[in-house]
Design a protein around this motif. Structure first.
Motif, PDB file in Angstrom:
ATOM      1  N   SER A 177      32.353  47.946  15.631  1.00  0.00           N
ATOM      2  CA  SER A 177      33.806  47.495  15.580  1.00  0.00           C
ATOM      3  C   SER A 177      34.316  47.397  16.896  1.00  0.00           C
ATOM      4  O   SER A 177      34.056  48.290  17.664  1.00  0.00           O
ATOM      5  CB  SER A 177      34.691  48.269  14.454  1.00  0.00           C
ATOM      6  OG  SER A 177      35.023  49.486  15.282  1.00  0.00           O
ATOM      7  N   ARG A 178      35.298  46.728  17.199  1.00  0.00           N
ATOM      8  CA  ARG A 178      35.970  46.455  18.379  1.00  0.00           C
ATOM      9  C   ARG A 178      36.544  47.885  18.799  1.00  0.00           C
ATOM     10  O   ARG A 178      36.358  48.366  19.870  1.00  0.00           O
ATOM     11  CB  ARG A 178      37.262  45.719  18.342  1.00  0.00           C
ATOM     12  CG  ARG A 178      38.023  45.420  19.585  1.00  0.00           C
ATOM     13  CD  ARG A 178      37.408  44.485  20.686  1.00  0.00           C
ATOM     14  NE  ARG A 178      36.885  43.383  20.326  1.00  0.00           N
ATOM     15  CZ  ARG A 178      37.674  42.246  20.409  1.00  0.00           C
ATOM     16  NH1 ARG A 178      38.779  42.299  20.897  1.00  0.00           N
ATOM     17  NH2 ARG A 178      37.188  41.115  19.776  1.00  0.00           N
ATOM     18  N   ASP A 179      37.278  48.582  17.748  1.00  0.00           N
ATOM     19  CA  ASP A 179      37.834  49.677  18.073  1.00  0.00           C
ATOM     20  C   ASP A 179      36.906  50.776  18.343  1.00  0.00           C
ATOM     21  O   ASP A 179      37.311  51.684  19.027  1.00  0.00           O
ATOM     22  CB  ASP A 179      38.814  50.201  16.866  1.00  0.00           C
ATOM     23  CG  ASP A 179      39.969  49.066  16.762  1.00  0.00           C
ATOM     24  OD1 ASP A 179      40.357  48.339  17.415  1.00  0.00           O
ATOM     25  OD2 ASP A 179      41.050  49.488  15.552  1.00  0.00           O
ATOM     26  N   ARG A 186      37.207  39.937  26.027  1.00  0.00           N
ATOM     27  CA  ARG A 186      36.968  39.509  24.602  1.00  0.00           C
ATOM     28  C   ARG A 186      35.670  38.719  23.913  1.00  0.00           C
ATOM     29  O   ARG A 186      35.190  38.827  22.783  1.00  0.00           O
ATOM     30  CB  ARG A 186      38.240  38.577  24.416  1.00  0.00           C
ATOM     31  CG  ARG A 186      39.351  39.204  23.712  1.00  0.00           C
ATOM     32  CD  ARG A 186      40.162  39.864  24.633  1.00  0.00           C
ATOM     33  NE  ARG A 186      41.026  40.971  24.182  1.00  0.00           N
ATOM     34  CZ  ARG A 186      40.834  42.174  24.626  1.00  0.00           C
ATOM     35  NH1 ARG A 186      40.226  42.429  25.424  1.00  0.00           N
ATOM     36  NH2 ARG A 186      41.822  43.085  24.226  1.00  0.00           N
ATOM     37  N   GLU A 229      30.449  42.562  18.351  1.00  0.00           N
ATOM     38  CA  GLU A 229      30.828  42.877  17.027  1.00  0.00           C
ATOM     39  C   GLU A 229      29.999  42.090  15.937  1.00  0.00           C
ATOM     40  O   GLU A 229      29.890  42.773  14.937  1.00  0.00           O
ATOM     41  CB  GLU A 229      32.353  42.345  16.730  1.00  0.00           C
ATOM     42  CG  GLU A 229      33.230  43.343  17.419  1.00  0.00           C
ATOM     43  CD  GLU A 229      34.683  42.788  17.301  1.00  0.00           C
ATOM     44  OE1 GLU A 229      34.974  41.863  17.690  1.00  0.00           O
ATOM     45  OE2 GLU A 229      35.335  43.223  16.271  1.00  0.00           O
ATOM     46  N   CYS A 265      33.283  40.243  21.068  1.00  0.00           N
ATOM     47  CA  CYS A 265      32.962  39.307  19.888  1.00  0.00           C
ATOM     48  C   CYS A 265      31.553  39.399  19.546  1.00  0.00           C
ATOM     49  O   CYS A 265      31.039  39.429  18.428  1.00  0.00           O
ATOM     50  CB  CYS A 265      33.384  37.993  20.160  1.00  0.00           C
ATOM     51  SG  CYS A 265      35.385  37.859  19.978  1.00  0.00           S
TER      52      CYS A 265
END
Lengths: 94, 325
Positions: free
Chosen positions: B103-105, B91, B98, B95
Motif C-alpha cells: 500500500s501507498r501508506d 505518484r 502498489e 502507483c
C-alpha cells in the motif's frame, strides 16, 4: 489514522477525438477529488480534454490463466480477416 | 540513478515456473500485475520502485528550498512546475509499486522509519541559486541515463511509468543547463557560483549510479529479470562522456584533474568518487539526512487529520446521497 484513501483508475481522452485511455491510478477520498487529482497528476501538459475516474475495486478483469480459453478460439478463424480472400486484380479495389 | 544498491531476493519458487517466467522475459514480454511472478521478482521490484518513488518525493525538498528565493517570477514559475513534476513522478511510481501488493501508506511509513531508502544525492544541501542549475543539469541528467533504458523494463506498470517520466524529465535537465548557461556567462561572481555548484555536485552525481557492480550477484539477477538494464559502471561512463563536453561549453572545470579522453575505449578516464563518503551518506550521516526525513515525517504527521477528515467527509456525503435516493 489508518484508513487509506481508496484507489482510483484514471482514463483520459487525448486531444484528437480518441477513446478514453487508461493512464494510471491515484488515491482520493471521493470522485470529485479523484478528478481534480487526475487533472494535476496526468494532464499537466494538455494531455487530455476529458477525464474519467473509477474506483479500482469496481473494475472486473479477466484472469491471465483464462488467456487460452478466452482468446485461442479466435486464432483458428483466419477467415474473419479480409486478407483471407483472394480477389483477382481485375476486380479492382475492394 | 534514483535506485541504488537494490538487493535482489531469490525465493523458493518451483523451478519449472521460474524457467517459464524467465522465458517470457527473454522473449521480451511484459509482466503484468496479475501474472504469476517469482516472490523474489516481486520483492525486489517493490524495493526498487519504492526507492525510486521516495527519491522523487524527497528530491522535491532541496529544490523547494529555492522556490521563494528564485531570482525572477519566471524562474520561480519554472522551478515550481519542475518540483510539481517531481511530485507527479513520485505518484506514477507509487502507483506502479502498489500493483505489486504494497500500500501507498505502508511505503511512506517505511521511508519515514528508515526501512526504505532514497537516493544519496538528496542528502546534499542546495546552498546557492546555481545549485538549482547543477541539480537540473547533473542530477536530472544522471537520472535520465538510468530512466531511459528502464522504459524497456520487464514489469509493465514500471515501464509505463518510466515512459511518462522520461517525457517530462528532459525539461528538467534543460532548465538546469539554462540556469548554468546564464550563470556561467554572467558576472564574475555568478560564474564563481556556477563553478562552486559544479565542484560540489560532481562527485555526488557520480555516486548516484552506485558503486561498481560488475561482480554483484544482485545486479546479475536484476539484469536477468530486466529490471536493471545496464551496469552502474556503464551508466556512469555514459554520463561522464556526455557531461564533460557540456562543462567545457559552459567554460567550467570539472573538479577532477585526471579527466582525459581515452581514444582506445572511446570515452573519458575519470576519478572514482570517495566511496566511503557514499556509504556514510547511505548510513544516514550525510549533511541533510535527518533534515530530509524530519521534513517528510512532519508532512505525514501534520497531514494525518486532513486525510482522516477528507475521508470522513466523503463518507458523510455518500451516506447523505444514499438517504436522498
Amino acid at each position: 489514522m489508518s484508513a487509506e484513501w481508496p484507489l482510483w483508475e484514471v482514463f483520459i481522452r487525448g486531444q484528437h477525438g480518441m477513446a478514453h485511455r487508461h493512464v494510471g491510478s491515484l488515491h482520493a477520498a471521493d470522485a470529485e477529488m479523484a478528478v481534480k487529482n487526475a487533472r494535476d497528476v496526468y494532464t499537466r501538459r494538455n494531455e487530455g480534454v476529458s477525464i474519467w475516474v473509477v474506483e479500482a475495486r469496481h473494475i472486473a478483469a479477466s484472469s491471465p490463466s483464462d488467456k487460452g480459453p478466452l482468446y485461442e478460439p479466435a486464432t483458428s478463424k483466419v477467415y474473419r480477416h479480409p486478407t483471407f480472400f483472394d480477389i483477382p486484380d481485375d476486380v479492382g479495389a475492394m | 540513478m534514483y535506485a541504488q544498491m537494490v538487493k535482489s531476493d531469490v525465493g523458493q519458487d518451483d523451478p519449472a515456473r521460474l524457467a517459464a517466467f524467465q522465458a517470457r522475459i527473454d522473449a521480451g514480454e511484459k509482466i503484468e500485475p496479475k501474472d504469476w511472478m517469482p516472490e523474489g521478482y516481486r520483492k525486489t521490484l517493490i524495493r526498487q520502485i519504492g526507492q525510486h518513488a521516495h527519491s522523487e518525493i524527497v528530491g522535491q525538498l532541496p529544490e523547494g528550498n529555492w522556490i521563494t528565493r528564485a531570482p525572477s517570477l519566471e524562474r520561480k514559475a519554472i522551478l515550481l512546475a519542475k518540483v510539481q513534476d517531481e511530485a507527479g513522478h513520485g505518484r506514477y511510481l507509487y502507483c506502479a509499486a502498489e500493483t505489486l501488493g504494497v500500500s501507498r501508506d505502508a511505503l511512506t511509513e517505511m521511508l519515514i522509519d528508515g526501512r526504505m531508502k532514497y537516493s544519496s544525492i538528496f542528502n546534499y544541501p542546495t546552498l546557492t541559486w546555481a545549485d538549482m542549475g547543477a541539480v537540473g543539469w547533473l542530477v536530472d541528467g544522471a537520472a535520465i541515463m538510468n530512466q531511459v533504458p528502464l522504459q524497456r523494463t520487464s514489469f509493465g506498470p514500471y515501464a509505463r511509468a518510466m515512459i511518462r517520466v522520461c517525457k517530462e524529465e528532459s525539461f528538467h535537465q534543460r532548465q538546469g543547463f539554462d540556469i548554468m548557461m546564464k550563470m556561467a556567462k554572467g558576472t564574475a561572481a555568478q560564474k564563481k557560483m556556477a563553478q562552486d555548484a559544479l565542484n560540489r555536485f560532481w562527485f555526488p552525481s557520480l555516486m548516484m549510479f552506485g558503486p561498481s557492480d560488475k561482480d554483484s550477484v544482485h545486479s546479475a539477477q536484476s539484469m536477468a529479470w530486466k529490471i536493471k538494464m545496464n551496469t552502474n559502471d556503464e551508466l556512469r561512463q555514459k554520463f561522464v562522456d556526455q557531461t564533460v563536453p557540456q562543462a567545457a561549453y559552459l567554460g567550467l572545470t570539472v573538479p577532477d584533474d585526471t579527466i582525459a579522453w581515452n581514444a582506445a575505449k572511446g570515452g573519458y578516464d575519470f576519478a572514482e568518487p570517495d566511496w566511503s563518503e557514499f556509504f556514510d551518506v547511505l548510513k544516514g550521516n550525510g549533511p541533510c539526512n535527518s533534515e530530509r526525513i524530519a521534513a517528510r515525517r512532519k508532512a505525514w504527521e501534520d497531514g494525518a487529520w486532513v486525510r482522516a477528515g477528507m475521508l470522513a467527509h466523503a463518507e458523510k456525503k455518500k451516506a447523505r446521497k444514499m438517504a436522498a435516493e
